[in-house]
Design a protein around this motif. Structure first.
Motif, PDB file in Angstrom:
ATOM      1  N   UNK A  27      58.757  22.129   5.293  1.00 45.18           N
ATOM      2  CA  UNK A  27      57.774  22.243   4.212  1.00 45.18           C
ATOM      3  C   UNK A  27      56.486  22.884   4.708  1.00 45.18           C
ATOM      4  N   UNK A  28      56.025  22.450   5.863  1.00 43.89           N
ATOM      5  CA  UNK A  28      54.788  22.993   6.428  1.00 43.89           C
ATOM      6  C   UNK A  28      54.917  24.485   6.700  1.00 43.89           C
ATOM      7  N   UNK A  29      56.058  24.904   7.259  1.00 48.71           N
ATOM      8  CA  UNK A  29      56.233  26.317   7.606  1.00 48.71           C
ATOM      9  C   UNK A  29      56.325  27.189   6.360  1.00 48.71           C
ATOM     10  N   UNK A  30      57.000  26.695   5.321  1.00 49.84           N
ATOM     11  CA  UNK A  30      57.080  27.459   4.072  1.00 49.84           C
ATOM     12  C   UNK A  30      55.708  27.523   3.408  1.00 49.84           C
ATOM     13  N   UNK A  31      55.008  26.401   3.374  1.00 47.06           N
ATOM     14  CA  UNK A  31      53.662  26.374   2.779  1.00 47.06           C
ATOM     15  C   UNK A  31      52.715  27.318   3.509  1.00 47.06           C
ATOM     16  N   UNK A  32      52.856  27.413   4.816  1.00 45.07           N
ATOM     17  CA  UNK A  32      51.976  28.274   5.605  1.00 45.07           C
ATOM     18  C   UNK A  32      52.096  29.727   5.148  1.00 45.07           C
ATOM     19  N   UNK A  33      53.323  30.158   4.861  1.00 43.13           N
ATOM     20  CA  UNK A  33      53.538  31.532   4.400  1.00 43.13           C
ATOM     21  C   UNK A  33      53.016  31.704   2.973  1.00 43.13           C
TER      22      UNK A  33
END
Length: 254
Positions: free
Chosen positions: A235-241
């Motif tokens: 979730x964090x990695x997708x949100x970062x993008x």
């Protein structure tokens, strides 16, 4: 006056020589280990490990009117780590951010494909039950092509009792209103074999794979540390993008 015999080694000199020799061996050993580490962790992977993902992974994927992040999951049906990723990371992330994601599931892992004439056979890391499980997953994906979230829901359900792919398959398909008869016919027939071969070809193009599951975000799997970050908090990695492209929903926070 007595002269020093040149053939007799001075004990002090001998001690100094031995210490210098051991020091050289130690330095050589440290350099050897260091060079091996550089080769294994940097050159062999082809990428310099970094805490952040590579810049080109931040591009947004556009499909029609939908914009989002592409997440390709290379996995196998009886893999405990795959099970953990689906249940603890992929499923919750799709529930939160599914409208901003393009999820592609590739159930094959460390299997092998053997083609003899018209016959296709497989050898899977966890044996024949995993080959059948991979086919069940492949057929579920095929029968839910128009609904990304549905495919993730059903395959995640399959992982709840993943050692019984057919019994659990019927239960999960009924739960999410997918035709088990269609999935079963596919998995036990030539369609299932063709689908699994296709996923094998896709997986082999990604080689070498160091770990199952392997996740590619926006068609890039990045460094080992990036993989670890994805597996730990998708979730964090997708949100970062999404944040970098100013299209993050409220669930991503500030």
């Amino acid at each position: 006056m007595e002269q020093e015999n040149p053939l007799v080694v001075n004990p002090l000199q001998n001690m100094v020589f031995n210490k210098l020799f051991r020091l050289r061996i130690l330095v050589f050993g440290v350099l050897t280990v260091g060079l091996w580490a550089i080769y294994y962790f940097v050159l062999r992977s082809g990428k310099v490990p970094a805490e952040d993902g590579p810049d080109f992974a931040y591009d947004i994927i556009t499909n029609g009117q939908k914009k989002g992040v592409s997440v390709d999951v290379y996995y196998e049906s009886l893999c405990p780590d795959s099970r953990s990723f689906f249940i603890n990371e992929l499923l919750p992330t799709v529930h939160k951010l599914g409208s901003h994601m393009f999820v592609n599931l590739i159930p094959y892992g460390r299997a092998e494909t053997f083609v003899d004439g018209g016959a296709i056979e497989f050898k899977c890391q966890h044996g024949a039950p995993e080959c059948l499980g991979n086919k069940v997953h492949a057929c579920v994906i095929e029968k839910t092509l128009t609904d990304n979230a549905l495919a993730v829901n059903v395959t995640s359900c399959l992982f709840e009792e993943y050692f019984q792919p057919t019994n659990n398959g019927e239960k999960c398909c009924r739960k999410f209103k997918v035709s088990w008869d269609d999935v079963k016919t596919c998995a036990y027939g030539s369609e299932g074999s063709q689908l699994l071969k296709k996923y094998g070809d896709m997986t082999n193009r990604l080689l070498p794979i160091d770990f199952i599951p392997t996740i590619a975000i926006n068609n890039n799997r990045g460094s080992r540390s990036y993989q670890a970050a994805i597996l730990k908090n998708l979730t964090h990695e997708v949100c970062k993008i999404l944040k970098k492209n100013a299209i993050a929903p409220a669930v991503c926070g500030e």
